[in-house]
Each structure stands twice: as C-alpha cells, then as structure tokens.
Design a protein around this motif. Structure first.
Motif, PDB file in Angstrom:
ATOM      1  N   THR A  23       0.736  -0.993  -0.048  1.00 55.30           N
ATOM      2  CA  THR A  23      -0.011   0.044   0.207  1.00 55.30           C
ATOM      3  C   THR A  23       0.883   1.244  -0.112  1.00 55.30           C
ATOM      4  O   THR A  23       2.247   1.148   0.243  1.00 55.30           O
ATOM      5  CB  THR A  23      -0.950  -0.020   1.377  1.00 55.30           C
ATOM      6  OG1 THR A  23      -0.028   0.181   2.380  1.00 55.30           O
ATOM      7  CG2 THR A  23      -1.708  -1.180   1.341  1.00 55.30           C
ATOM      8  N   THR A  24       0.472   2.469  -0.181  1.00 56.23           N
ATOM      9  CA  THR A  24       1.204   3.625  -0.298  1.00 56.23           C
ATOM     10  C   THR A  24       1.763   3.655   1.271  1.00 56.23           C
ATOM     11  O   THR A  24       2.835   4.039   1.134  1.00 56.23           O
ATOM     12  CB  THR A  24       0.289   4.926  -0.273  1.00 56.23           C
ATOM     13  OG1 THR A  24      -0.618   4.589  -1.577  1.00 56.23           O
ATOM     14  CG2 THR A  24       1.096   6.152  -0.437  1.00 56.23           C
ATOM     15  N   LYS A  82       5.715   3.852   1.967  1.00 56.26           N
ATOM     16  CA  LYS A  82       6.414   5.143   2.537  1.00 56.26           C
ATOM     17  C   LYS A  82       7.321   4.534   4.010  1.00 56.26           C
ATOM     18  O   LYS A  82       8.384   4.867   4.122  1.00 56.26           O
ATOM     19  CB  LYS A  82       5.195   5.975   3.257  1.00 56.26           C
ATOM     20  CG  LYS A  82       5.974   7.031   3.820  1.00 56.26           C
ATOM     21  CD  LYS A  82       4.793   8.053   4.170  1.00 56.26           C
ATOM     22  CE  LYS A  82       5.280   9.152   4.681  1.00 56.26           C
ATOM     23  NZ  LYS A  82       4.410  10.314   5.118  1.00 56.26           N
ATOM     24  N   LEU A  95       3.696   3.622  -8.242  1.00 59.79           N
ATOM     25  CA  LEU A  95       2.985   2.225  -7.379  1.00 59.79           C
ATOM     26  C   LEU A  95       1.395   1.921  -7.526  1.00 59.79           C
ATOM     27  O   LEU A  95       0.920   1.180  -7.978  1.00 59.79           O
ATOM     28  CB  LEU A  95       3.134   2.420  -5.973  1.00 59.79           C
ATOM     29  CG  LEU A  95       2.398   1.370  -5.048  1.00 59.79           C
ATOM     30  CD1 LEU A  95       3.258  -0.115  -5.278  1.00 59.79           C
ATOM     31  CD2 LEU A  95       2.702   1.888  -3.407  1.00 59.79           C
ATOM     32  N   GLN A  96       0.751   3.331  -7.918  1.00 60.30           N
ATOM     33  CA  GLN A  96      -0.763   3.346  -8.134  1.00 60.30           C
ATOM     34  C   GLN A  96      -0.820   2.689  -9.619  1.00 60.30           C
ATOM     35  O   GLN A  96      -1.996   2.012  -9.848  1.00 60.30           O
ATOM     36  CB  GLN A  96      -1.148   4.776  -7.863  1.00 60.30           C
ATOM     37  CG  GLN A  96      -1.365   5.234  -6.530  1.00 60.30           C
ATOM     38  CD  GLN A  96      -1.573   6.955  -6.351  1.00 60.30           C
ATOM     39  OE1 GLN A  96      -1.576   7.276  -7.184  1.00 60.30           O
ATOM     40  NE2 GLN A  96      -2.110   6.995  -5.467  1.00 60.30           N
ATOM     41  N   PRO A 127       6.220  11.951  -4.760  1.00 61.29           N
ATOM     42  CA  PRO A 127       5.099  11.892  -5.691  1.00 61.29           C
ATOM     43  C   PRO A 127       5.087  10.930  -6.668  1.00 61.29           C
ATOM     44  O   PRO A 127       4.078  10.180  -7.153  1.00 61.29           O
ATOM     45  CB  PRO A 127       4.615  13.334  -6.015  1.00 61.29           C
ATOM     46  CG  PRO A 127       5.628  14.008  -5.111  1.00 61.29           C
ATOM     47  CD  PRO A 127       6.608  13.160  -4.587  1.00 61.29           C
ATOM     48  N   ARG A 160       7.066   8.208  -6.902  1.00 63.51           N
ATOM     49  CA  ARG A 160       6.997   6.783  -6.526  1.00 63.51           C
ATOM     50  C   ARG A 160       5.764   6.306  -6.477  1.00 63.51           C
ATOM     51  O   ARG A 160       5.217   5.036  -6.538  1.00 63.51           O
ATOM     52  CB  ARG A 160       7.944   6.581  -5.290  1.00 63.51           C
ATOM     53  CG  ARG A 160       9.399   6.778  -5.763  1.00 63.51           C
ATOM     54  CD  ARG A 160      10.608   6.622  -4.624  1.00 63.51           C
ATOM     55  NE  ARG A 160      11.950   6.832  -5.174  1.00 63.51           N
ATOM     56  CZ  ARG A 160      12.777   7.285  -4.376  1.00 63.51           C
ATOM     57  NH1 ARG A 160      12.566   7.259  -2.965  1.00 63.51           N
ATOM     58  NH2 ARG A 160      14.062   7.180  -4.696  1.00 63.51           N
ATOM     59  N   GLU A 161       5.055   7.262  -5.700  1.00 65.61           N
ATOM     60  CA  GLU A 161       3.498   6.932  -5.445  1.00 65.61           C
ATOM     61  C   GLU A 161       2.796   6.763  -6.612  1.00 65.61           C
ATOM     62  O   GLU A 161       1.808   5.874  -6.693  1.00 65.61           O
ATOM     63  CB  GLU A 161       2.942   8.028  -4.341  1.00 65.61           C
ATOM     64  CG  GLU A 161       1.665   7.834  -3.706  1.00 65.61           C
ATOM     65  CD  GLU A 161       0.803   8.806  -2.992  1.00 65.61           C
ATOM     66  OE1 GLU A 161      -0.058   8.501  -2.493  1.00 65.61           O
ATOM     67  OE2 GLU A 161       1.853   9.594  -2.409  1.00 65.61           O
ATOM     68  N   THR A 162       2.782   7.495  -7.264  1.00 64.86           N
ATOM     69  CA  THR A 162       2.126   7.453  -8.906  1.00 64.86           C
ATOM     70  C   THR A 162       2.460   6.164  -9.583  1.00 64.86           C
ATOM     71  O   THR A 162       1.692   5.454 -10.062  1.00 64.86           O
ATOM     72  CB  THR A 162       2.344   8.630  -9.694  1.00 64.86           C
ATOM     73  OG1 THR A 162       2.119   9.818  -9.086  1.00 64.86           O
ATOM     74  CG2 THR A 162       1.448   8.605 -11.092  1.00 64.86           C
ATOM     75  N   LEU A 169       9.067   8.736   0.238  1.00 64.48           N
ATOM     76  CA  LEU A 169       7.936   8.426  -0.650  1.00 64.48           C
ATOM     77  C   LEU A 169       7.667   9.772  -1.669  1.00 64.48           C
ATOM     78  O   LEU A 169       7.198  10.571  -1.258  1.00 64.48           O
ATOM     79  CB  LEU A 169       6.893   7.843  -0.085  1.00 64.48           C
ATOM     80  CG  LEU A 169       5.647   7.721  -1.244  1.00 64.48           C
ATOM     81  CD1 LEU A 169       6.034   6.646  -2.309  1.00 64.48           C
ATOM     82  CD2 LEU A 169       4.336   7.234  -0.374  1.00 64.48           C
TER      83      LEU A 169
END
Length: 153
Positions: A7-8, A12, A30-31, A24, A26-28, A22
């Motif tokens: 999960t985010t 993180k 992953l999504q 933005p 890397r988060e994008t 984390l």
C-alpha cells in the motif's frame, strides 16, 4: 514466505526505514501497478506512455530508477519476457503468486501457478539463510500455433 501486499503507507514506511522518501513520482508509479489488470506487465516505456496519457510528467530516467528500486525492494517483479526488454508487475503474495510460459516466436505469455515451485524456492532460500522476496519460473517454449506454422506444407 509471502510477499507483503504493498500500500502507499507500507511503501512509505519501507522507504523511510532505508533512509529514502516516498516521492509523488514513486507513489504514482505504485498506483499504476496497483490498478494494472491481472496478467498485464509493463516495460519502462509502456509505463512512460501510460503516465504521459494520464498527464503525468515523469521522465523516463525517473521511471527506470523507480522500477529498479521497487524491484530490489521486492515490490515489483522484474520479468524477462520474449520481447528482449524487462517488464514489471506487482509482486503479489501467495496465492496470487505465478510463473510465466512464453512463446519465443510470437511472445504470447501464459501465467500459471505452481505450489511445488514456490516450496522449492522457499526451502532453498531458508537453507542458505536468505529471506525470499520472489520465486519465479519462466519457461521459454513454442506455442501450438507457432509450431503449426513451422511444419512443412
């Protein structure tokens, strides 16, 4: 033995534990993998095109670095498919763990499950004191359609 579901928040926490953050980007990324349909795999270039279509301005070099990092962390599986470049998918925990059967002529890829392969990988890792992140078998073969096209008329 089982890979965690990422999960985010868990990404993180793991990044912070290693002294990274984390971002933005890397988060994008992953999504995108979390929302990828089962059985789909993305190369860095494929991911770049998906992100570009979504209006994300993430450079190809950032994508390459992030994919390598997430593969080293065990979040993504790095796959050597028939196209000659790496593809990636989310590293799913058991029972979603799977392997790949690839036609070397047409690149058709079939995913299959095999508990004995996972057990062998787990046992080998444990015997040597390793922590298993991933266990994958890739079989390169020629599919029935391509076999028929090889037959003389």
């Amino acid at each position: 033995m089982n890979a965690p579901v990422y999960t985010t928040a868990s990404l993180k926490a793991e990044l912070n534990e290693k002294g990274w953050r984390l971002t933005p980007q890397r988060e994008t990324i992953l999504q995108v993998f979390q929302n990828l349909a089962e059985g789909n795999h993305l190369s860095a270039e494929d991911l770049y095109e998906v992100l570009k279509a979504e209006g994300e301005g993430i450079s190809l070099s950032t994508i390459y670095r992030t994919l390598k990092l997430m593969a080293r962390m065990g979040i993504l599986r790095e796959l050597e498919l028939a196209e000659g470049h790496k593809h990636y998918e989310l590293n799913q925990p058991y029972p979603h763990h799977h392997h790949h059967l690839i036609c070397v002529r047409c690149s058709k890829t079939i995913e299959f499950k095999s508990d004995p392969i996972l057990k062998i990988g787990t046992k080998a890792a444990q015997k040597e004191g390793y922590h298993l992140l991933d266990c994958q078998l890739t079989i390169h073969a020629v599919c029935p359609t391509c076999q028929r096209s090889l037959l003389p008329l």
